[in-house]
Scaffold this active site. Sequence first.
Site, short mmCIF file in Angstrom:
data_model
loop_
_atom_site.label_atom_id
_atom_site.label_comp_id
_atom_site.label_asym_id
_atom_site.label_seq_id
_atom_site.Cartn_x
_atom_site.Cartn_y
_atom_site.Cartn_z
N LYS A 81 -3.02 -4.37 -4.51
CA LYS A 81 -1.77 -4.32 -5.26
C LYS A 81 -1.74 -5.41 -6.31
O LYS A 81 -2.04 -6.54 -5.97
CB LYS A 81 -0.62 -4.53 -4.27
CG LYS A 81 0.74 -4.64 -4.90
CD LYS A 81 1.74 -4.94 -3.83
CE LYS A 81 3.04 -5.24 -4.54
NZ LYS A 81 4.01 -5.77 -3.65
N CYS A 107 8.38 -15.68 0.29
CA CYS A 107 7.95 -14.74 1.32
C CYS A 107 7.75 -15.39 2.68
O CYS A 107 7.39 -14.73 3.66
CB CYS A 107 6.65 -14.04 0.89
SG CYS A 107 6.83 -13.21 -0.70
N LYS A 148 -3.16 -8.82 -2.39
CA LYS A 148 -1.94 -8.73 -3.18
C LYS A 148 -1.97 -9.90 -4.17
O LYS A 148 -2.04 -11.07 -3.78
CB LYS A 148 -0.72 -8.85 -2.27
CG LYS A 148 0.57 -8.87 -3.05
CD LYS A 148 1.77 -8.75 -2.15
CE LYS A 148 3.04 -8.89 -2.94
NZ LYS A 148 4.22 -8.85 -2.07
N ARG A 151 4.86 -17.47 -6.82
CA ARG A 151 4.20 -17.05 -5.59
C ARG A 151 2.69 -17.34 -5.61
O ARG A 151 1.94 -16.83 -4.78
CB ARG A 151 4.42 -15.56 -5.38
CG ARG A 151 5.86 -15.13 -5.28
CD ARG A 151 5.98 -13.89 -4.40
NE ARG A 151 7.17 -13.09 -4.63
CZ ARG A 151 8.41 -13.44 -4.30
NH1 ARG A 151 8.66 -14.62 -3.76
NH2 ARG A 151 9.41 -12.62 -4.53
N CYS A 211 8.23 -8.39 5.04
CA CYS A 211 8.18 -9.61 4.24
C CYS A 211 9.51 -10.31 4.39
O CYS A 211 10.49 -9.73 4.88
CB CYS A 211 7.91 -9.27 2.77
SG CYS A 211 7.38 -10.73 1.84
N TYR A 216 6.26 4.99 -7.33
CA TYR A 216 7.63 5.41 -7.66
C TYR A 216 7.64 6.81 -8.29
O TYR A 216 8.70 7.40 -8.45
CB TYR A 216 8.31 4.39 -8.59
CG TYR A 216 8.33 3.02 -7.94
CD1 TYR A 216 9.31 2.68 -7.03
CD2 TYR A 216 7.31 2.08 -8.19
CE1 TYR A 216 9.31 1.46 -6.39
CE2 TYR A 216 7.29 0.86 -7.56
CZ TYR A 216 8.29 0.55 -6.66
OH TYR A 216 8.26 -0.67 -6.01
N GLU A 219 -10.23 -11.39 1.88
CA GLU A 219 -8.89 -11.10 2.42
C GLU A 219 -8.92 -9.81 3.25
O GLU A 219 -8.36 -9.74 4.34
CB GLU A 219 -7.86 -10.94 1.30
CG GLU A 219 -7.40 -12.25 0.66
CD GLU A 219 -6.39 -13.00 1.54
OE1 GLU A 219 -6.11 -12.57 2.68
OE2 GLU A 219 -5.88 -14.04 1.08
N CYS A 256 10.85 -12.18 1.64
CA CYS A 256 11.40 -12.60 0.33
C CYS A 256 12.75 -11.98 -0.02
O CYS A 256 13.55 -12.62 -0.69
CB CYS A 256 10.38 -12.36 -0.79
SG CYS A 256 10.01 -10.63 -1.07
N SER A 264 5.97 -1.53 -9.65
CA SER A 264 7.14 -1.29 -10.50
C SER A 264 6.84 -1.49 -11.99
O SER A 264 7.31 -0.72 -12.83
CB SER A 264 8.29 -2.20 -10.07
OG SER A 264 7.91 -3.57 -10.13
N ARG A 289 11.52 -6.97 -8.41
CA ARG A 289 12.27 -8.16 -8.00
C ARG A 289 13.74 -8.04 -8.38
O ARG A 289 14.60 -8.59 -7.70
CB ARG A 289 11.64 -9.42 -8.58
CG ARG A 289 10.32 -9.68 -7.88
CD ARG A 289 9.70 -11.01 -8.25
NE ARG A 289 8.37 -11.11 -7.67
CZ ARG A 289 7.47 -12.00 -8.04
NH1 ARG A 289 7.77 -12.87 -9.01
NH2 ARG A 289 6.29 -12.03 -7.48
C1 PBG Z 1 7.26 -8.38 -1.34
C2 PBG Z 1 6.89 -7.25 -2.20
C3 PBG Z 1 6.89 -7.20 -3.60
C4 PBG Z 1 6.50 -5.91 -3.97
C5 PBG Z 1 6.30 -5.19 -2.78
N1 PBG Z 1 6.52 -6.05 -1.71
C6 PBG Z 1 7.31 -8.22 -4.60
C7 PBG Z 1 6.66 -9.52 -4.75
O1 PBG Z 1 5.66 -9.84 -4.10
O2 PBG Z 1 7.18 -10.28 -5.53
C8 PBG Z 1 6.35 -5.45 -5.38
C9 PBG Z 1 6.33 -3.99 -5.57
C10 PBG Z 1 6.51 -3.55 -6.97
O3 PBG Z 1 6.50 -4.33 -7.94
O4 PBG Z 1 6.65 -2.33 -7.13
N2 PBG Z 1 8.09 -8.03 -0.30
#
Ligand code: PBG
Length: 320
Positions: free
Chosen positions: A246, A128, A193, A215, A118, A311, A231, A120, A272, A203
């Site tokens: 996700k 991104c 996603k 986003r 990515c 995690y 998708e 970002c 997260s 983030r």
């Molecule tokens: C983007 C990406 C994100 C996460 C994984 N890859 C963040 C986003 O899209 O803002 C989030 C993972 C998480 O919250 O654990 N590279």
Amino acid sequence: MSAFPVTRLRRFRRTASLRGLVRETSVHLDQFVMPLFVAPQALANEELPGMARFDVEGLVAEVDALAASGVRAVMLFGIPPEKDDEATGAWEDEGIVQQALRALRPRFPELVVLTDVCLCEYTSHGHCGVVVDGEIHNDRSLELLARTAVSHADAGADVVAPSDMMDGRVGAIREALDDRGFESTPILAYSAKYASAFYGPFREAADSTPSFGDRRGYQMDPANVREALRECELDLDEGADAIMIKPALPYLDVIRAAREAFDVPVAAYNVSGEYAMVKAAARAGWLDERAAALESLTAIKRAGADLIVSYWTRDLPAWL
Ligand code: PBG
């Protein structure tokens, strides 16, 4: 089938061994991926230990401990020393993830190393893709994403996982990988996603909050499930080897729908915010972290996920 009193479902619940015999879903370390953040400078995280940042040396030590405890796979995220409009840190040969891959690869030949592809974390604006006239420009982002994936494969990534949600990125990455002789490198596409509120702690850890807007112009609307299947289908048509949903817990129905629609490996990202909610509640004394985490991960598997990015992966060896 006869009803009560002939039928008593409690008969098979009486002891742990009886319950074990009829358990439909199990959680195995083999199917977990630990996300890891690598940066020029380490940054401990007392409250969310799964989200600490490691420098390359610290990453090697962390992976050493994870591998020794039985963890089979990790996914790398990079925080570059500097960000710019072209996301140079994402694709340059000396990028932080590329350095980490070159450090890990010879030391851990058995470990599966996946990389998040990515822009970002690497763009000055935190989006991104590439920004042109205030918009995230789809097609101009593809070349940089493909370049990033190729440089990861070149530095030793086993699997590349694009998470940007630009249209056509899987095809662009597949073509670029094949052109450079990486036809054996699989693509795990973050296919569905969602534009989710549950990415907050990530983030912060990855320093990737967008500096303007949000986003929703590229990530999916949380209200949609049919679109998620489109998708997935498009990513598979473009050459994805596996698909990912996700976040995980608020989207179990999407995991189930993808499982039923496609005969490919389905991954789920237990993000997260899902981790942080349980951590915070456990710290307040409201939940038992181990029990709540294992129940959550079991539910994600039960919904149909084959592999899970979480995690909690680093806690699983002690818990299982
Ligand atoms: C983007 C990406 C994100 C996460 C994984 N890859 C963040 C986003 O899209 O803002 C989030 C993972 C998480 O919250 O654990 N590279």
